[in-house]
Write an enzyme that holds these catalytic residues in place. Sequence first.
Site, PDB file in Angstrom:
ATOM      1  N   ASP A  51       2.589   0.922   3.619  1.00 44.96           N
ATOM      2  CA  ASP A  51       3.429   2.117   3.559  1.00 44.96           C
ATOM      3  C   ASP A  51       2.627   3.225   2.883  1.00 44.96           C
ATOM      4  O   ASP A  51       3.122   3.933   2.014  1.00 44.96           O
ATOM      5  CB  ASP A  51       4.717   1.811   2.773  1.00 44.96           C
ATOM      6  N   ASP A  71      -8.442   3.385  -2.488  1.00 40.79           N
ATOM      7  CA  ASP A  71      -8.306   4.100  -1.213  1.00 40.79           C
ATOM      8  C   ASP A  71      -8.173   3.091  -0.086  1.00 40.79           C
ATOM      9  O   ASP A  71      -9.060   2.246   0.104  1.00 40.79           O
ATOM     10  CB  ASP A  71      -9.538   4.980  -1.013  1.00 40.79           C
ATOM     11  N   GLN A  72      -7.101   3.184   0.668  1.00 39.65           N
ATOM     12  CA  GLN A  72      -6.884   2.228   1.746  1.00 39.65           C
ATOM     13  C   GLN A  72      -7.828   2.429   2.916  1.00 39.65           C
ATOM     14  O   GLN A  72      -7.862   1.587   3.828  1.00 39.65           O
ATOM     15  CB  GLN A  72      -5.435   2.267   2.235  1.00 39.65           C
ATOM     16  N   GLY A 110       5.601   9.012  -5.083  1.00 36.89           N
ATOM     17  CA  GLY A 110       5.521   9.905  -6.226  1.00 36.89           C
ATOM     18  C   GLY A 110       4.285  10.767  -6.264  1.00 36.89           C
ATOM     19  O   GLY A 110       4.062  11.489  -7.246  1.00 36.89           O
ATOM     20  N   ILE A 118       0.863  -1.173   0.000  1.00 38.51           N
ATOM     21  CA  ILE A 118       0.000   0.000   0.000  1.00 38.51           C
ATOM     22  C   ILE A 118       0.905   1.231   0.000  1.00 38.51           C
ATOM     23  O   ILE A 118       1.737   1.399   0.888  1.00 38.51           O
ATOM     24  CB  ILE A 118      -0.915   0.017   1.232  1.00 38.51           C
ATOM     25  N   GLU A 143       4.545   0.002   8.421  1.00 42.20           N
ATOM     26  CA  GLU A 143       5.692   0.908   8.532  1.00 42.20           C
ATOM     27  C   GLU A 143       5.280   2.225   9.202  1.00 42.20           C
ATOM     28  O   GLU A 143       4.104   2.561   9.285  1.00 42.20           O
ATOM     29  CB  GLU A 143       6.274   1.200   7.148  1.00 42.20           C
ATOM     30  N   HIS A 185      -0.304   6.411   6.411  1.00 43.74           N
ATOM     31  CA  HIS A 185       0.164   6.370   7.801  1.00 43.74           C
ATOM     32  C   HIS A 185      -0.799   7.066   8.762  1.00 43.74           C
ATOM     33  O   HIS A 185      -0.470   7.250   9.935  1.00 43.74           O
ATOM     34  CB  HIS A 185       1.577   6.961   7.949  1.00 43.74           C
TER      35      HIS A 185
END
Length: 382
Positions: free
Chosen positions: A275, A252-253, A208, A204, A303, A278
């Site tokens: 990642d 979309d997470q 960029g 995830i 992470e 967060h």
Amino acid sequence: MTDAEPWGVVASLVGASDLDGGHERVIAEIGPEKVAGVLVTELLSRCGPAAEESVVRLELTGPDADDTGPVSGIAFDIGFGPEGAAVVEGETSGADVRITYPIADLARALYGTRATGLRRQHELLARWPDDPDPAEVPPLLARRRRGVRAGHALLRELRPVPPALDDLAVTFGSDKWGGVHWYTPHYERHFAPLRDAPVHLLEIGIGGYDDPRAGGGSLRMWQRYFRRGLIYGLDVHDKRLDEPRVRTIRGDQSDSAFLDRLGSGLGGLDIVIDDGSHVNGHVLTSFAALFPHVRPGGWYVIEDLQTSYWPSYGGGPSAPGTTMGLLRSLIDGLHHKEYDHGPGHEPSYTDAHVTGVHLYHNIAFIEKGYNDEPGPARKPQG
């Protein structure tokens, strides 16, 4: 048989058995030309820049590994230089080195297990005239040396053991090692047993931001490290970084329904790496939706745990619903048989399927399995 597009060709080659002629069958069913294109694309993706320019001609024979079948006659002229390696279009002569390689052996070297990948029936021939002019010998020797170095660089990328993960992070520009984070030693500690397996990995966060061509350093790092792996990248922005073993997905997470559909559609995952944003709420949503789709023996990695303590990301020392709060609950759940829950208690999904929680500075590895080890008998207190 999967479709003959690059992703489908790779999936078929990765899934082919090394022991019963599986790669030969895939080549026969899909066609040597289509398979050859995928193999060369994979090989070039592993080659870095070269200090000297040279051309190597790669001739593929077969498709039988023992050369008893028809010769496919497929050839690629590959140019090496400061920008890396690429097929030289329209080049038909002038290569400094010629390498012949049975196409099925090349497929095994790229996508087979380490044991079978060692069986390489290739030949390397350096260019040299029959009767050279003495005055031309020094430049011919220099060109021959450049060609041999380039040919060796190409063959080196067929070795079954990949470079160290921190080297790959630097090569492909991933921030998992150097400057920002120092995660790769932890990844290598837990992932090394899987690096020869045909893993399905979802990361995830591609990087960029909204530039469709930017980011993807970690995806390429994983592609090289898991040489038989299929690598998926999820990002909220549209990304156009697909390669034969890398596929990017827009989503979309924080959308749990989408993530559940995604996990089901991918047919099981061996590794999930968060990642992404967060943001603590996003991390918890993603874990709840995707962890059930991780296969037993797999890993879920989170992470940048520092955002658990940052109010701007929904964290804080006493904030509810943080990533660190989730990890503490998983540790308690790992030991759910060691304390009294009262009558009629049923363990949660994570209680029953988290078998390890490994914490390091700003990164956590959650191990998937069956948490059914019986606890010691408790002595009643009277």
